[in-house]
Structure formats: C-alpha cells, structure tokens
Scaffold this active site. Structure first.
Site, PDB file in Angstrom:
ATOM      1  N   ASP A   1      -7.581  -4.483  -9.709  1.00 55.96           N
ATOM      2  CA  ASP A   1      -6.946  -3.841  -8.548  1.00 55.96           C
ATOM      3  C   ASP A   1      -7.426  -4.474  -7.246  1.00 55.96           C
ATOM      4  OD1 ASP A   1      -6.141  -2.243 -10.602  1.00 55.96           O
ATOM      5  OD2 ASP A   1      -6.695  -0.341  -9.664  1.00 55.96           O
TER       6      ASP A   1
ATOM      7  N   ALA B   1      -7.159  -0.739  -3.032  1.00 57.89           N
ATOM      8  CA  ALA B   1      -6.712  -1.158  -1.698  1.00 57.89           C
ATOM      9  C   ALA B   1      -7.614  -0.557  -0.621  1.00 57.89           C
ATOM     10  CB  ALA B   1      -5.260  -0.737  -1.473  1.00 57.89           C
TER      11      ALA B   1
END
Ligand code: MEV
Length: 326
Positions: free
Chosen positions: A156, A115
């Site tokens: 991710d 992130a």
C-alpha cells in the site's frame, strides 16, 4: 509556515494477502486522495485533526480525545507514529499540528492507512526542508503499518508513494508498468469496515493449520499475478478479468471473503464485468470489477441493486507530492 503532502489511495488488482508471503501483487494508484497539512507548534505535543471526524492530542504517552470518542486514539495513532518516525529521523523534538483531509473511505481496502502514512511522512519531512527519496518515504511509513499488523508487505505504502500501476514484491524494488490501455474499473463498497490486522492473522492461522494446502494456494496466487502482469502488458483485458475471478476464488480459499463481498462480486459479473474480486484485506470493504467501458453504468447499477455503493475510479500516474505554503 505549513507543509502539505497529497497521496493517492490504491486498488489491488491481484495478489493481496499472498503478497505477505513473498508473492508478487499487481496494484494501481487511484484518483482518491489524502492530504496532510503540518505546522510546528511551540510545545512538544502532536495534535491531529481529521475531516473524518477524529481529533486528539498526543502528549508523551498520554492521549486526549476531542472528537470521535474512544476510536480517535486507534485511528490517529498511525499518524502520530509516522510523524514521530520523521522527527526521530531528522533529530528534532518539536510539537506539530497535523490536519488530515481525506476522500478515501477508511478500513475498506482502498489504502487509506497507507496513503495517510505516506502523506504524513512526506509533509513532516517537507516542513524540515527534506524531500525524502521514494524508498525513504516507504521505509518511514512502514512504522505506522506495523501498528496495524506486524508483518506488512509494504504494497500500500509503495503504490501511494510511486503512483501508477506497480508490480510489487516484498523487500524488492517496485516495478512500474507502462499500461497503454485505459483500465475501466468500478469499485463496490459493502460499507462493512474491518481491521486488516485481524484478517492477515486469520490467513496466517489457516496456513498454520493446513500448510500443505495453503502453500499451494499461495504459490498459485503468485503464478496468477505473473500472468495478470503479462495480460496487462499485452492489453488482454478479458484474460486479466478472468484471472481476477480466479483470484477471488483463492481469496475465498484463504477465508477472507464474506457474504456481502461475494454478493457484490456476483452482481458485478452479472452486470457484465470482465472479472471481479474482493480488493484489499477483505472481511468487508470493497470489491473491484474490471469492466468494458460501455458497461460502467450497468455494472454500477448491479452493484447498487445488491446493496453496494459503486465508485468509479481511474488510475493516477503520480504518487505522493509535497510543497510548502507560506
Ligand atoms: C492490504 O491492503 C493488503 C494486505 O495484503 C496486507 C499487506 O500486504 O500488508 C492484506
């Protein structure tokens, strides 16, 4: 002028580690976010400050730590790599002030580094008036993940970029799944931090020692994720839970579980979870439990009684987004 980007963390429902070996994974963006704020500065240094307690400045090859001691460089380097990747892509050589504001605990499998990379790429792009496409964001943010380990699957970064629930396979376009049934999930954090790279390496080493055994484990995990996707699509949450239990067994076989993780997995199951497994790289970090709505509190208490920190999480539909603040 400042540019800001906000990206969600993630929870892997099935397929971590095996996704590195080209198997599919099922992953969900969660309602815990990282925000990155970027502004230009007059020199060519990149100063990065994080609410997690790390601050430092990169000047060429040199790093000066202001807060967080020796760990600051290791924690902040991926941000530097992501920002530099964008500066190279847009062909600019200016300095930056970067502030990171995170509600995702680090190094526990909830996608904080993915992130962070995605939010940094998007914020720096926005500062130069560029709205990168989703595949561009994933590509540029993978540079930072290569610092963490040398064979990242990209799972991710992909889910932080797109949001929602995704069926992911390395080097293929992500498939977004429209999930009707609300998924009730409880995370249990062991509080033990670990390094993804070391765990990915340990799985590779086990596969090298016993390839005929590990290749079967890896292939089973791929079949398992395909079945988990079908279970999710048809709303069969009890089957999804059972598949998560089996997935934990495969991750134990891969050598990435720990006493703390196993304890939380068993506590969640005894508390009434439909299924529970470690989530992310393992070795410490978190477990993920799929629970019937009415059991959220019981499962949370069971995790707490087993020395874990329960975190209730929800799916978020949106991925990274960025804007300008004059
Ligand atoms: C980490 O969140 C997921 C792993 O499968 C590594 C990767 O996919 O790059 C362990």
């Amino acid at each position: 002028m400042k540019a800001i980007a906000k990206a969600p963390g993630k929870a892997i429902l099935t397929g971590e580690h095996f996704v590195v070996y080209d198997q599919p994974a099922l992953v969900m963006a969660i309602d815990r976010f990282i925000s990155v704020t970027v502004a230009k500065r007059p020199d060519t240094s990149i100063r990065i400050s994080s609410t997690l307690g790390y601050t430092g400045t990169f000047e060429g090859e040199k790093f000066h730590s202001e807060q967080g001691g020796g760990a600051a460089q290791r924690i902040l380097t991926p941000v530097h790599i992501s920002a530099s990747a964008v500066l190279d892509a847009v062909n600019h050589r200016c300095g930056l002030n970067i502030n990171v504001d995170s509600e995702i605990p680090v190094e526990v499998g909830l996608g904080s580094s993915g992130a962070l990379a995605v939010a940094t790429v998007s914020a720096v792009g926005r500062l130069f008036d560029i709205a990168f496409s989703e595949p561009e964001v994933v590509n540029l943010s993978l540079e930072a993940e290569r610092y963490v380990h040398n064979n990242p699957s990209g799972v991710d970064q992909t889910v932080s970029t797109y949001g929602g629930v995704i069926q992911y396979r390395k080097n293929q376009s992500a498939i977004r799944l429209e999930v009707e049934s609300p998924l009730s999930l409880v995370i249990g954090n062991t509080g033990v931090r670990r390094e993804t790279g070391r765990l990915v390496d340990s799985v590779r080493a086990r596969r090298t020692r016993i390839p005929d055994v590990m290749d079967r484990v890896i292939r089973s995990a791929g079949v398992l994720t395909t079945k988990a996707v079908d279970a999710l699509k048809s709303g069969n949450v009890s089957l999804l839970g059972e598949l998560m239990d089996v997935n934990h067994g495969l991750l134990v076989a891969a050598g990435v579980s720990s006493i703390e993780l196993d304890r939380l997995v068993h506590a969640a199951r005894s508390g009434g979870a439909l299924g529970a497994k470690l989530t992310g790289a393992g070795g410490g970090g978190c477990v993920l439990a799929l629970v019937p709505d009415e059991r959220q509190d019981t499962v949370s208490r069971a995790i707490q009684d087993a020395d874990g920190v329960p975190i209730k999480v929800n799916k978020v539909e949106g991925g990274v987004h960025s804007w300008i603040n004059e």
